[in-house]
Enzyme design. Structure first.
Site, PDB file in Angstrom:
ATOM      1  N   LYS A 103      -7.781 -49.830  -3.769  1.00 37.13           N
ATOM      2  CA  LYS A 103      -7.193 -51.031  -4.370  1.00 37.13           C
ATOM      3  C   LYS A 103      -6.388 -51.803  -3.321  1.00 37.13           C
ATOM      4  O   LYS A 103      -6.096 -51.268  -2.231  1.00 37.13           O
ATOM      5  CB  LYS A 103      -6.289 -50.629  -5.540  1.00 37.13           C
ATOM      6  CG  LYS A 103      -5.073 -49.816  -5.125  1.00 37.13           C
ATOM      7  CD  LYS A 103      -4.317 -49.277  -6.342  1.00 37.13           C
ATOM      8  CE  LYS A 103      -3.174 -48.392  -5.909  1.00 37.13           C
ATOM      9  NZ  LYS A 103      -2.539 -47.709  -7.042  1.00 37.13           N
ATOM     10  N   TYR A 142      17.355 -68.431  13.091  1.00 34.86           N
ATOM     11  CA  TYR A 142      17.948 -69.058  11.901  1.00 34.86           C
ATOM     12  C   TYR A 142      19.288 -68.418  11.543  1.00 34.86           C
ATOM     13  O   TYR A 142      19.409 -67.193  11.548  1.00 34.86           O
ATOM     14  CB  TYR A 142      17.025 -68.881  10.684  1.00 34.86           C
ATOM     15  CG  TYR A 142      15.830 -69.790  10.683  1.00 34.86           C
ATOM     16  CD1 TYR A 142      15.981 -71.179  10.745  1.00 34.86           C
ATOM     17  CD2 TYR A 142      14.544 -69.263  10.565  1.00 34.86           C
ATOM     18  CE1 TYR A 142      14.866 -72.013  10.713  1.00 34.86           C
ATOM     19  CE2 TYR A 142      13.430 -70.083  10.525  1.00 34.86           C
ATOM     20  CZ  TYR A 142      13.598 -71.460  10.606  1.00 34.86           C
ATOM     21  OH  TYR A 142      12.517 -72.272  10.571  1.00 34.86           O
TER      22      TYR A 142
HETATM   23  C1  LIG Z   1      -2.549 -46.330  -6.676  1.00 38.99           C
HETATM   24  C2  LIG Z   1      -2.887 -45.233  -7.593  1.00 38.99           C
HETATM   25  C3  LIG Z   1      -3.234 -43.971  -7.098  1.00 38.99           C
HETATM   26  C4  LIG Z   1      -3.148 -43.619  -5.628  1.00 38.99           C
HETATM   27  O1  LIG Z   1      -1.851 -43.195  -5.341  1.00 38.99           O
HETATM   28  P1  LIG Z   1      -1.447 -42.685  -3.873  1.00 38.99           P
HETATM   29  O2  LIG Z   1      -0.054 -42.229  -4.016  1.00 38.99           O
HETATM   30  O3  LIG Z   1      -1.577 -43.870  -2.971  1.00 38.99           O
HETATM   31  O4  LIG Z   1      -2.403 -41.609  -3.514  1.00 38.99           O
HETATM   32  C5  LIG Z   1      -3.643 -43.006  -7.995  1.00 38.99           C
HETATM   33  N1  LIG Z   1      -3.695 -43.258  -9.320  1.00 38.99           N
HETATM   34  C6  LIG Z   1      -3.347 -44.455  -9.842  1.00 38.99           C
HETATM   35  C7  LIG Z   1      -3.405 -44.661 -11.309  1.00 38.99           C
HETATM   36  C8  LIG Z   1      -2.929 -45.482  -8.997  1.00 38.99           C
HETATM   37  O5  LIG Z   1      -2.582 -46.654  -9.514  1.00 38.99           O
END
Ligand SMILES: *Cc1c(COP(=O)(O)O)cnc(C)c1O
Length: 390
Positions: A39, A282
């Site tokens: 993702k 800045y």
């Molecule tokens: C993002 C996500 C993961 C992966 O988690 P990590 O800690 O990056 O391994 C697993 N399950 C769900 C539902 C997620 O949203």
């Protein structure tokens, strides 16, 4: 360090992604299916490219957040099963079905809608390689076991009647997600596992026994919480080489050996010699205490360098950690190169990665920024070039 080929870029090691995937597979063993999480553009490592690496390693599943991410992978030729973890909105249903994506359902009301939709012909069929294949919609059902976010809180009896009421959609997996998997000072994870098992057993008693049960992301995998592995796991962070630290004296050590797959670099645009008392950037928040040699970098918060690293963070210049001075601006960052006379305009410095003995990973940079490694990686912006190394 070498000359910069871009203003700002990441180098992703294909070999390291593959090694990390294999390390997870070896730890969980052959009885456990892997659904590596790609993702958010594979935590900014590039979802299409990372999915190809994982496909070459034999993954049968990929997990993403939303339908758009799943469609992009299908269009790039991914043939693995693709789990959509963060819900589906009504306008996304046609694309979900056309691309044969596998939704996680979070409420029994949604389940009914999905079941009805999957019985209808597509209003706007897309041409995909998969569209010709016979296809029954399978879904995974998320149980809210205590995270208090997405997932059904219904009883096993209520879930069972909703699952049995479906005419088209088939339950393929039961899942949940942990709230504080790394925190061994609390019993929340054990309570979540107990709740999940209670619902799962209640469904089994009613004749509902889906092929997959999954609860674990990286942390419960790495720290060996085997009662949470069941027969599928969803590693994300580990694929990119990270395991978050635990809390609590009695926390077990990590059993997983992975390494970051990404290095992040940027070019020096210019060098500026300033006198004692000069202000930098800045707000004039940095004032030189002696004459200094300032490097101006071709990256700022629009590239993903957290603004909170102003006057705080470090970068690696010629194998040495040197401080960020002044405020990070949108496109530029200023660093102290007084001790690094050999670097000049056009040379590269390292934001994340290693040069000789000096290294900085996303956890270290995130800690300095008051953030977390996940957020830092996801914050590397689309304007940063991506280069893939073997
Ligand atoms: C993002 C996500 C993961 C992966 O988690 P990590 O800690 O990056 O391994 C697993 N399950 C769900 C539902 C997620 O949203």
């Amino acid at each position: 360090m070498s000359r910069a080929p871009h203003r700002c870029w990441i180098e992703v090691s294909r070999r390291q992604i593959a090694c990390n995937f294999r390390a997870v597979r070896e730890l969980v063993g052959t009885g456990v299916e892997l659904a590596p999480v790609v993702k958010a553009d594979a935590y900014r490592h590039g979802a299409v490219e990372v999915s190809r690496i994982l496909a070459a390693e034999g993954t049968r599943w990929l997990a993403v957040s939303n339908v758009e991410e799943g469609v992009a992978l299908r269009q790039a030729g991914a043939t693995a099963r693709i789990l959509i973890m963060a819900d589906v909105l009504p306008f996304e249903l046609d694309a979900l079905l056309a691309c044969q994506l596998t939704p996680v359902i979070h409420s029994l009301g949604h389940l009914r809608e999905l079941d009805e939709a999957s019985g209808r012909p597509l209003s706007n069929p897309r041409k995909t390689e998969l569209a010709a294949r016979p296809f029954a919609l399978h879904y995974h059902l998320k149980i809210d076991s205590g995270l208090g976010r997405l997932g059904t809180q219904s009883s096993a009896a209520t879930i069972a009647s909703a699952v049995e009421g479906c005419r088209h959609a088939k339950l393929e997996g039961l899942m949940t997600h942990f709230a504080s998997a790394a925190d061994y000072t609390k019993s929340q994870t054990d309570e979540q596992i107990r709740y999940f098992n209670m619902i799962s057993d209640g469904l089994r008693e009613r004749g509902i026994d889906p092929p997959y049960r999954h609860l674990s992301g990286t942390i419960p995998i790495a720290y060996g919480r085997r009662d949470a592995w069941r027969n599928m796991v969803r590693p994300g962070h580990a694929i990119y080489g990270y395991v978050s630290p635990t809390r609590g004296e009695h926390a077990p050590p990590s059993q997983l050996t992975v390494a970051p797959a990404l290095q992040w670099r940027t070019a020096i645009l210019d060098i500026k010699h300033v006198e004692r008392g000069a202000r930098i950037g800045y707000g004039g928040t940095f004032q030189a205490k002696q004459p200094m040699r300032i490097g101006v970098l071709a990256a700022g918060y629009a590239d993903g360098i957290p603004h909170s690293l102003s006057n705080k963070g470090h970068v690696i210049a010629a194998e040495k950690l040197v401080p960020i001075v002044g405020a990070i601006s949108m496109d530029l960052t200023t660093i102290d190169l007084t001790s690094v006379p050999q670097l000049g305009p056009g040379d590269a410095v390292t934001l994340l990665g290693r040069e000789g003995e000096a290294s900085q990973d996303a956890q270290q940079m995130a800690r300095a920024a008051g953030s977390i490694s996940y957020s830092l990686l996801c914050g590397i912006s689309a304007r940063v070039h991506r280069v893939y190394l073997d």
